[in-house]
Structure formats: C-alpha cells, structure tokens
Motif scaffolding. Structure first.
Motif, PDB file in Angstrom:
ATOM      1  N   VAL A   1       1.032  -1.127   0.145  1.00 30.63           N
ATOM      2  CA  VAL A   1       0.109  -0.045  -0.100  1.00 30.63           C
ATOM      3  C   VAL A   1       0.834   1.189  -0.186  1.00 30.63           C
ATOM      4  O   VAL A   1       2.124   1.236   0.090  1.00 30.63           O
ATOM      5  N   SER A   2       0.225   2.352  -0.416  1.00 28.29           N
ATOM      6  CA  SER A   2       0.992   3.601  -0.217  1.00 28.29           C
ATOM      7  C   SER A   2       1.525   3.853   1.432  1.00 28.29           C
ATOM      8  O   SER A   2       1.115   3.730   2.168  1.00 28.29           O
ATOM      9  N   GLY A   3       2.861   4.427   0.991  1.00 29.11           N
ATOM     10  CA  GLY A   3       3.605   4.542   2.243  1.00 29.11           C
ATOM     11  C   GLY A   3       4.199   3.420   2.841  1.00 29.11           C
ATOM     12  O   GLY A   3       4.845   3.622   3.905  1.00 29.11           O
ATOM     13  N   CYS A   4       4.176   2.314   2.423  1.00 31.83           N
ATOM     14  CA  CYS A   4       4.659   0.688   3.033  1.00 31.83           C
ATOM     15  C   CYS A   4       6.198   0.955   3.024  1.00 31.83           C
ATOM     16  O   CYS A   4       6.882   0.282   3.689  1.00 31.83           O
ATOM     17  N   GLY A   5       6.678   1.687   1.905  1.00 30.54           N
ATOM     18  CA  GLY A   5       8.247   1.863   2.017  1.00 30.54           C
ATOM     19  C   GLY A   5       8.887   1.180   0.780  1.00 30.54           C
ATOM     20  O   GLY A   5       9.966   1.269   0.556  1.00 30.54           O
ATOM     21  N   LYS A   6       7.871   1.072  -0.462  1.00 29.75           N
ATOM     22  CA  LYS A   6       8.412   0.619  -1.642  1.00 29.75           C
ATOM     23  C   LYS A   6       9.494   1.360  -2.181  1.00 29.75           C
ATOM     24  O   LYS A   6      10.498   0.494  -2.667  1.00 29.75           O
ATOM     25  N   SER A   7       9.463   2.556  -2.441  1.00 31.37           N
ATOM     26  CA  SER A   7      10.489   3.390  -2.926  1.00 31.37           C
ATOM     27  C   SER A   7      11.944   3.347  -2.272  1.00 31.37           C
ATOM     28  O   SER A   7      12.920   3.218  -2.746  1.00 31.37           O
ATOM     29  N   ALA A   8      11.574   3.589  -0.744  1.00 30.66           N
ATOM     30  CA  ALA A   8      12.909   3.657   0.099  1.00 30.66           C
ATOM     31  C   ALA A   8      13.744   2.198  -0.060  1.00 30.66           C
ATOM     32  O   ALA A   8      14.689   2.092  -0.282  1.00 30.66           O
ATOM     33  N   VAL A   9      12.636   1.254   0.182  1.00 32.60           N
ATOM     34  CA  VAL A   9      13.450  -0.022   0.098  1.00 32.60           C
ATOM     35  C   VAL A   9      14.121  -0.666  -1.348  1.00 32.60           C
ATOM     36  O   VAL A   9      14.945  -0.991  -1.454  1.00 32.60           O
TER      37      VAL A   9
ATOM     38  N   LYS B   1       0.056   7.756   8.843  1.00 37.19           N
ATOM     39  CA  LYS B   1       1.110   8.642   9.270  1.00 37.19           C
ATOM     40  C   LYS B   1       2.085   8.884   8.128  1.00 37.19           C
ATOM     41  O   LYS B   1       2.412  10.216   8.128  1.00 37.19           O
ATOM     42  N   ARG B   2       2.546   7.991   7.704  1.00 36.24           N
ATOM     43  CA  ARG B   2       3.666   7.963   6.575  1.00 36.24           C
ATOM     44  C   ARG B   2       3.239   9.162   5.413  1.00 36.24           C
ATOM     45  O   ARG B   2       3.966  10.024   4.896  1.00 36.24           O
ATOM     46  N   VAL B   3       2.123   8.776   5.111  1.00 35.35           N
ATOM     47  CA  VAL B   3       1.496   9.516   3.873  1.00 35.35           C
ATOM     48  C   VAL B   3       1.288  10.840   4.151  1.00 35.35           C
ATOM     49  O   VAL B   3       1.676  11.866   3.317  1.00 35.35           O
TER      50      VAL B   3
ATOM     51  N   GLN C   1       2.792  12.532   6.119  1.00 30.33           N
ATOM     52  CA  GLN C   1       4.126  13.265   6.446  1.00 30.33           C
ATOM     53  C   GLN C   1       4.716  13.396   5.201  1.00 30.33           C
ATOM     54  O   GLN C   1       5.996  14.228   5.283  1.00 30.33           O
ATOM     55  N   ARG C   2       4.273  13.272   4.076  1.00 32.84           N
ATOM     56  CA  ARG C   2       5.238  13.144   2.819  1.00 32.84           C
ATOM     57  C   ARG C   2       4.676  14.344   1.976  1.00 32.84           C
ATOM     58  O   ARG C   2       3.949  14.329   1.434  1.00 32.84           O
ATOM     59  N   PRO C   3       5.376  15.650   2.308  1.00 33.61           N
ATOM     60  CA  PRO C   3       5.074  16.687   1.677  1.00 33.61           C
ATOM     61  C   PRO C   3       5.261  16.742   0.141  1.00 33.61           C
ATOM     62  O   PRO C   3       6.220  16.169  -0.177  1.00 33.61           O
TER      63      PRO C   3
ATOM     64  N   ALA D   1       7.498  -7.390   7.577  1.00 34.33           N
ATOM     65  CA  ALA D   1       7.101  -6.226   8.224  1.00 34.33           C
ATOM     66  C   ALA D   1       7.615  -4.904   7.888  1.00 34.33           C
ATOM     67  O   ALA D   1       8.818  -4.677   8.130  1.00 34.33           O
ATOM     68  N   GLY D   2       6.710  -3.969   7.480  1.00 35.51           N
ATOM     69  CA  GLY D   2       7.457  -2.941   6.511  1.00 35.51           C
ATOM     70  C   GLY D   2       7.801  -1.838   7.922  1.00 35.51           C
ATOM     71  O   GLY D   2       8.147  -0.757   7.472  1.00 35.51           O
ATOM     72  N   ASP D   3       7.479  -2.219   9.002  1.00 34.33           N
ATOM     73  CA  ASP D   3       7.780  -1.288  10.063  1.00 34.33           C
ATOM     74  C   ASP D   3       9.393  -1.507  10.607  1.00 34.33           C
ATOM     75  O   ASP D   3       9.537  -0.927  11.643  1.00 34.33           O
ATOM     76  N   ALA D   4       9.891  -2.594  10.050  1.00 36.44           N
ATOM     77  CA  ALA D   4      11.175  -2.921  10.403  1.00 36.44           C
ATOM     78  C   ALA D   4      12.281  -1.543   9.864  1.00 36.44           C
ATOM     79  O   ALA D   4      11.728  -0.826   9.162  1.00 36.44           O
ATOM     80  N   ALA D   5      13.278  -1.598  10.475  1.00 34.31           N
ATOM     81  CA  ALA D   5      14.448  -0.916  10.036  1.00 34.31           C
ATOM     82  C   ALA D   5      14.830  -1.063   8.426  1.00 34.31           C
ATOM     83  O   ALA D   5      14.702  -2.070   8.138  1.00 34.31           O
ATOM     84  N   LEU D   6      15.107   0.095   7.753  1.00 37.68           N
ATOM     85  CA  LEU D   6      15.168  -0.200   6.289  1.00 37.68           C
ATOM     86  C   LEU D   6      16.236  -0.990   6.225  1.00 37.68           C
ATOM     87  O   LEU D   6      16.119  -1.803   5.121  1.00 37.68           O
ATOM     88  N   ALA D   7      17.441  -1.014   6.706  1.00 32.89           N
ATOM     89  CA  ALA D   7      18.514  -1.955   6.510  1.00 32.89           C
ATOM     90  C   ALA D   7      18.350  -3.204   6.699  1.00 32.89           C
ATOM     91  O   ALA D   7      18.539  -4.240   5.752  1.00 32.89           O
TER      92      ALA D   7
HETATM   93  N1  ADP Z   1      11.134   1.073   7.125  1.00 34.54           N
HETATM   94  C1  ADP Z   1      10.871   2.054   7.398  1.00 34.54           C
HETATM   95  N2  ADP Z   1      10.726   2.784   8.332  1.00 34.54           N
HETATM   96  C2  ADP Z   1      10.433   4.096   8.885  1.00 34.54           C
HETATM   97  N3  ADP Z   1      10.247   5.024   7.922  1.00 34.54           N
HETATM   98  C3  ADP Z   1      10.004   4.409   6.467  1.00 34.54           C
HETATM   99  C4  ADP Z   1      10.331   3.161   6.310  1.00 34.54           C
HETATM  100  N4  ADP Z   1      10.297   2.738   4.937  1.00 34.54           N
HETATM  101  C5  ADP Z   1       9.887   4.153   4.276  1.00 34.54           C
HETATM  102  N5  ADP Z   1       9.663   5.018   5.321  1.00 34.54           N
HETATM  103  C6  ADP Z   1       9.479   6.326   5.110  1.00 34.54           C
HETATM  104  O1  ADP Z   1       7.934   6.409   4.995  1.00 34.54           O
HETATM  105  C7  ADP Z   1       7.536   7.403   3.915  1.00 34.54           C
HETATM  106  C8  ADP Z   1       6.871   6.461   2.669  1.00 34.54           C
HETATM  107  O2  ADP Z   1       7.920   5.637   2.237  1.00 34.54           O
HETATM  108  P1  ADP Z   1       7.984   5.424   0.674  1.00 34.54           P
HETATM  109  O3  ADP Z   1       9.083   4.648   0.431  1.00 34.54           O
HETATM  110  O4  ADP Z   1       7.751   6.717  -0.122  1.00 34.54           O
HETATM  111  O5  ADP Z   1       6.543   4.471   0.558  1.00 34.54           O
HETATM  112  P2  ADP Z   1       5.745   4.062  -0.859  1.00 34.54           P
HETATM  113  O6  ADP Z   1       6.804   4.151  -1.926  1.00 34.54           O
HETATM  114  O7  ADP Z   1       5.400   2.779  -0.566  1.00 34.54           O
HETATM  115  O8  ADP Z   1       4.658   4.787  -0.822  1.00 34.54           O
HETATM  116  C9  ADP Z   1       8.874   7.924   3.499  1.00 34.54           C
HETATM  117  O9  ADP Z   1       8.870   9.137   4.097  1.00 34.54           O
HETATM  118  C10 ADP Z   1       9.953   6.963   3.962  1.00 34.54           C
HETATM  119  O10 ADP Z   1      11.267   7.781   4.411  1.00 34.54           O
END
Ligand code: ADP
Ligand code: 6PG
Length: 191
Positions: A31-39, A131-133, A135-137, A166-172
């Motif tokens: 889902v949106s905000g789960c961390g797809k782009s970051a991971v 919460k994450r979505v 906070q994403r300006p 579990a998408g709330d784990a640390a990115l690394a």
């Molecule tokens: N594992 C994580 N722990 C904490 N914050 C995260 C994590 N993964 C992503 N985020 C943060 O959550 C927000 C949404 O992440 P993003 O990668 O844009 O998600 P998506 O691409 O799935 O919409 C961003 O601000 C990102 O830095």
C-alpha cells in the motif's frame, strides 16, 4: 493499447521474457507509504540492478484522479500494469520495480511479462500508512485515499515467489532480508 510514459508504443511480449540464469526481477509491493521506494532504491543499489519507479509510469489521468482524491479502478490500472510489465521485460538482466500490485490479478499481469517474477510485500498497518503518507510533503497521493488501498489489497502470502516482510522494521533490515531471500530463491522461485 500499450504505451510507455512518453507515448511510445511498447509491444507486450506474448511469452514471459526469460533472462540469463543469474537474472531476476523483483517487485517491491504494498500500500501507499509502506516503503516501496525507500526499500527498492537500496535493494537495486545492493543488487546492481536498474530501478523502475512504478509511479513514474502512471498516465496523467491517473495522477489527476488520485490528486483529486478518487481511488483508481481496475480499468485505470490495466494499461499501467502492461507498461510496467514491458519495462521489466526491457531490462534483460533483471530489475527492481516499485508497484503497489495490490490485487492478485495485477500481480499476474506483471508475472506474464517475465519469468519467475518475485514480490517483496512490505506489510504495514493502516495507521502507519496514514501517518507516513500524511508526512510526505508535495506528494500527489492524498492521505484520504489510504483506506481505499487496504480495501483493494489482496494479501499475496502463499502465491509463488513472494516474501512478506513487516514494513515497520528498519530499512537496512528489510533490504538485507530481501537480499538474502532473493539469493536463496534464485533459479527456483518455489516459495
Ligand atoms: N522501514 C521504514 N521505517 C521508517 N520509515 C520508513 C520506512 N520505509 C519508508 N519510510 C518512510 O515512509 C515514507 C513513505 O515511504 P515510501 O518509500 O515513499 O513508500 P511508498 O513508495 O510505498 O509509498 C517516507 O517518508 C519514507 O522515508
Ligand atoms: O494502484 C494504485 O492505486 C496506485 O499505484 C497507488 O497504489 C500508489 O500508491 C500511488 O500511486 C501512490 O504512490 P506510492 O505508493 O508511491 O505512495
């Protein structure tokens, strides 16, 4: 009709494309905000594979719809998924794709483009996604649509080639878990 994001015709492959035995393709989904782009960004770097940002290939009409707070329907996503499949197939040595891929039928559209497609599902709660979505300006995707993502989501657990994290784990940690799993399942994709 199948166009790339610049309007150029991309023929959809009639058979899934197979790469060299060392090649693999992976979709970071959820889902949106789960961390797809970051991971996916870190995973692509780690693997030395190109990154395909699924959101970059939405037609303007989809972006406009989401910006206005209207959830995409299956019909809005159909061409987009075909384009993403063609993008995967174009990367002959493998790639990492970010795509919400919320429904099984969407994942099957992507699976029909390349062989042994893997999915890493980043599972998060509605509260964390919101919460994450929020906070994403400057992002086009509004918090008001988060609930619709969970309504559409069909859990991929149990489908072939799927790792659920579990998408709330640390990115690394997430990147490392995905990396280890991809190494272990390469060439078999049986999980
Ligand atoms: N594992 C994580 N722990 C904490 N914050 C995260 C994590 N993964 C992503 N985020 C943060 O959550 C927000 C949404 O992440 P993003 O990668 O844009 O998600 P998506 O691409 O799935 O919409 C961003 O601000 C990102 O830095
Ligand atoms: O199929 C969809 O409804 C969209 O693809 C959606 O899932 C995606 O979440 C948005 O495009 C926002 O982009 P982010 O997922 O990067 O927040």
């Amino acid at each position: 009709m199948n166009h790339d994001h610049q309007g150029v015709f991309c023929p959809a492959p009639s058979e899934p494309v197979a790469g060299p035995s060392s090649a693999f393709w992976v979709v970071v989904m959820g889902v949106s905000g789960c961390g797809k782009s970051a991971v996916a960004q870190l995973l692509a770097q780690t693997l030395g594979l190109p990154l395909i940002e699924g959101d970059d290939f939405h037609p303007p009409s989809n972006i406009d719809k989401m910006q206005r707070g209207i959830a995409l329907a299956d019909a809005d996503r159909a061409d987009w998924l075909l384009i993403l499949g063609a993008e995967l197939a174009r990367c002959c040595d493998g790639a990492v794709l970010t795509c919400s891929a919320l429904k099984r039928s969407y994942r099957n559209t992507l699976r029909s483009a390349v062989t042994d497609l893997r999915f890493v599902h980043l599972a998060i709660s509605p509260a964390e996604s919101l919460k994450r979505v929020a906070q994403r300006p400057g992002h086009f995707y509004p918090p008001s649509l988060v609930a619709s993502q969970f309504e559409a989501l069909q859990d991929p657990a149990g489908e072939p080639g799927v790792l659920c994290l579990a998408g709330d784990a640390a990115l690394a940690t997430l990147v490392q878990q995905a990396h280890v799993w991809l190494g272990r399942t390469n060439a078999t994709c049986a999980e």
